[in-house]
Design a protein around this motif. Structure first.
Motif, PDB file in Angstrom:
ATOM      1  N   GLU A 290      24.031   4.978 -45.670  1.00 50.09           N
ATOM      2  CA  GLU A 290      23.627   5.464 -46.988  1.00 50.09           C
ATOM      3  C   GLU A 290      24.021   6.931 -47.081  1.00 50.09           C
ATOM      4  OE1 GLU A 290      19.640   5.010 -49.722  1.00 50.09           O
ATOM      5  OE2 GLU A 290      19.387   5.271 -47.574  1.00 50.09           O
ATOM      6  N   ARG A 291      24.632   7.311 -48.217  1.00 47.73           N
ATOM      7  CA  ARG A 291      25.067   8.699 -48.324  1.00 47.73           C
ATOM      8  C   ARG A 291      24.354   9.468 -49.424  1.00 47.73           C
ATOM      9  NH1 ARG A 291      31.321   7.779 -50.155  1.00 47.73           N
ATOM     10  NH2 ARG A 291      30.899   6.780 -52.149  1.00 47.73           N
ATOM     11  N   LEU A 292      23.525   8.825 -50.176  1.00 47.77           N
ATOM     12  CA  LEU A 292      22.749   9.526 -51.194  1.00 47.77           C
ATOM     13  C   LEU A 292      21.374   8.868 -51.243  1.00 47.77           C
ATOM     14  CD1 LEU A 292      22.756  11.753 -53.334  1.00 47.77           C
ATOM     15  CD2 LEU A 292      23.637  10.105 -54.964  1.00 47.77           C
ATOM     16  N   GLY A 293      20.667   9.016 -50.171  1.00 49.46           N
ATOM     17  CA  GLY A 293      19.323   8.465 -50.098  1.00 49.46           C
ATOM     18  C   GLY A 293      18.337   9.409 -50.740  1.00 49.46           C
ATOM     19  N   PRO A 294      17.073   9.118 -50.577  1.00 50.69           N
ATOM     20  CA  PRO A 294      16.066  10.017 -51.147  1.00 50.69           C
ATOM     21  C   PRO A 294      16.083  11.365 -50.437  1.00 50.69           C
ATOM     22  CG  PRO A 294      15.036   8.329 -49.783  1.00 50.69           C
ATOM     23  CD  PRO A 294      16.490   7.996 -49.854  1.00 50.69           C
TER      24      PRO A 294
ATOM     25  N   PHE B 101      22.475  -4.590 -53.163  1.00 50.19           N
ATOM     26  CA  PHE B 101      21.031  -4.491 -53.378  1.00 50.19           C
ATOM     27  C   PHE B 101      20.572  -5.437 -54.480  1.00 50.19           C
ATOM     28  CE2 PHE B 101      17.209  -3.136 -55.421  1.00 50.19           C
ATOM     29  CZ  PHE B 101      16.348  -2.974 -54.350  1.00 50.19           C
ATOM     30  N   GLU B 102      21.176  -5.343 -55.665  1.00 53.25           N
ATOM     31  CA  GLU B 102      20.721  -6.184 -56.776  1.00 53.25           C
ATOM     32  C   GLU B 102      20.976  -7.663 -56.488  1.00 53.25           C
ATOM     33  OE1 GLU B 102      18.686  -5.102 -58.811  1.00 53.25           O
ATOM     34  OE2 GLU B 102      19.120  -2.986 -59.066  1.00 53.25           O
TER      35      GLU B 102
ATOM     36  N   MET C 279      24.065   2.882 -57.134  1.00 51.38           N
ATOM     37  CA  MET C 279      23.826   2.452 -55.751  1.00 51.38           C
ATOM     38  C   MET C 279      25.119   2.232 -54.979  1.00 51.38           C
ATOM     39  SD  MET C 279      20.486   0.006 -55.943  1.00 51.38           S
ATOM     40  CE  MET C 279      21.051  -0.996 -57.323  1.00 51.38           C
ATOM     41  N   ASN C 280      26.177   1.791 -55.648  1.00 51.40           N
ATOM     42  CA  ASN C 280      27.455   1.635 -54.953  1.00 51.40           C
ATOM     43  C   ASN C 280      27.957   2.993 -54.438  1.00 51.40           C
ATOM     44  OD1 ASN C 280      27.420  -1.115 -55.453  1.00 51.40           O
ATOM     45  ND2 ASN C 280      29.035  -1.054 -56.981  1.00 51.40           N
ATOM     46  N   VAL C 281      27.813   4.020 -55.256  1.00 50.98           N
ATOM     47  CA  VAL C 281      28.210   5.358 -54.824  1.00 50.98           C
ATOM     48  C   VAL C 281      27.276   5.856 -53.725  1.00 50.98           C
ATOM     49  CG1 VAL C 281      28.411   7.782 -55.527  1.00 50.98           C
ATOM     50  CG2 VAL C 281      29.326   5.963 -56.996  1.00 50.98           C
TER      51      VAL C 281
ATOM     52  N   THR D 259      23.448   2.456 -51.301  1.00 49.83           N
ATOM     53  CA  THR D 259      22.077   1.995 -51.117  1.00 49.83           C
ATOM     54  C   THR D 259      22.110   0.658 -50.384  1.00 49.83           C
ATOM     55  OG1 THR D 259      21.437   3.108 -53.159  1.00 49.83           O
ATOM     56  CG2 THR D 259      19.951   1.395 -52.342  1.00 49.83           C
ATOM     57  N   PRO D 260      21.329   0.531 -49.323  1.00 50.03           N
ATOM     58  CA  PRO D 260      21.366  -0.731 -48.577  1.00 50.03           C
ATOM     59  C   PRO D 260      20.807  -1.888 -49.377  1.00 50.03           C
ATOM     60  CG  PRO D 260      19.637   0.721 -47.747  1.00 50.03           C
ATOM     61  CD  PRO D 260      20.399   1.493 -48.778  1.00 50.03           C
ATOM     62  N   GLY D 261      21.103  -3.102 -48.902  1.00 49.34           N
ATOM     63  CA  GLY D 261      20.565  -4.307 -49.532  1.00 49.34           C
ATOM     64  C   GLY D 261      19.063  -4.361 -49.433  1.00 49.34           C
ATOM     65  N   ARG D 262      18.516  -5.502 -49.790  1.00 49.24           N
ATOM     66  CA  ARG D 262      17.064  -5.677 -49.814  1.00 49.24           C
ATOM     67  C   ARG D 262      16.426  -5.149 -48.546  1.00 49.24           C
ATOM     68  NH1 ARG D 262      14.062 -10.662 -52.410  1.00 49.24           N
ATOM     69  NH2 ARG D 262      12.077  -9.627 -52.554  1.00 49.24           N
ATOM     70  N   LEU D 263      15.423  -4.334 -48.731  1.00 51.39           N
ATOM     71  CA  LEU D 263      14.734  -3.735 -47.594  1.00 51.39           C
ATOM     72  C   LEU D 263      13.626  -4.671 -47.140  1.00 51.39           C
ATOM     73  CD1 LEU D 263      14.500  -0.131 -49.056  1.00 51.39           C
ATOM     74  CD2 LEU D 263      16.249  -1.075 -47.566  1.00 51.39           C
TER      75      LEU D 263
END
Length: 187
Positions: free
Chosen positions: A14-18, A91-92, A177-179, A182-186
């Motif tokens: 992940e490159r743009l997490g919280p 994710f979606e 999320m693609n940018v 964001t990982p898939g379902r947590l």
């Protein structure tokens, strides 16, 4: 169930997490999500925590579409899956595929969507049309006159507007999320 197609960002860091630490505004926005219908900060809200006003606005639109909308659950969840597949968003897809199945979308239709195969001939007409609407919007950025006419005949103007907004909303969060990767379902 694992998707037949790979997702370009699946497995990448992940490159743009919280944000690593939350300021007061970010914490308030996170708390609103945790205490609201989503019950957590995940998906597009991870990167959106960087901008709490945007997070709140995006969350509100999503809540209206998902929890206060007029689309039947199968149509709504199917359309979200089509957007996720067309935009290769892990994710979606992971989040909404089981919701679509639970809402009555046939497994054969979800499998066909997942593998890029033609949809089953016996698929509900509204779901087949939603696939066409979504693909035209994403691929051509508009609807052909024939598809627009079919949409109005199938759903009328208010539902067509809601469906178009659903596609746009989920395209926006998929792109974010693609940018962000964001990982898939947590779990």
């Amino acid at each position: 169930m694992t998707s037949a197609f790979s997702f370009p960002e699946a497995g990448l860091p992940e490159r743009l997490g919280p944000p690593a630490t939350l300021d007061a505004a970010q914490q308030d926005a996170a708390d609103e999500l945790i205490n609201g219908p989503r019950r957590g900060v995940y998906g597009p809200f991870r990167p959106l925590l960087h901008r709490p006003p945007l997070l709140r606005a995006v969350a509100k639109v999503g809540e209206i579409l998902r929890y206060e909308g007029t689309l039947d659950a199968a149509l709504r969840e199917w359309t979200i899956c089509v957007v996720a597949r067309d935009l290769s968003n892990v994710f979606e897809w992971d989040m909404h595929r089981p919701l679509a199945a639970a809402a009555g979308v046939p497994g054969a239709a979800l499998a066909a969507l997942d593998t890029g195969q033609p949809l089953p001939d016996d698929l509900r007409a509204d779901l087949a049309l939603a696939r066409t609407v979504t693909s035209e919007l994403i691929g051509q950025h508009r609807l052909s006159d024939a598809t627009y006419s079919d949409a109005l005949s199938q759903w009328g103007e208010p539902t067509t507007v809601e469906l178009l907004t659903l596609v746009g909303y989920f395209a926006m969060v998929c792109w974010l999320m693609n940018v962000a990767r964001t990982p898939g379902r947590l779990s």
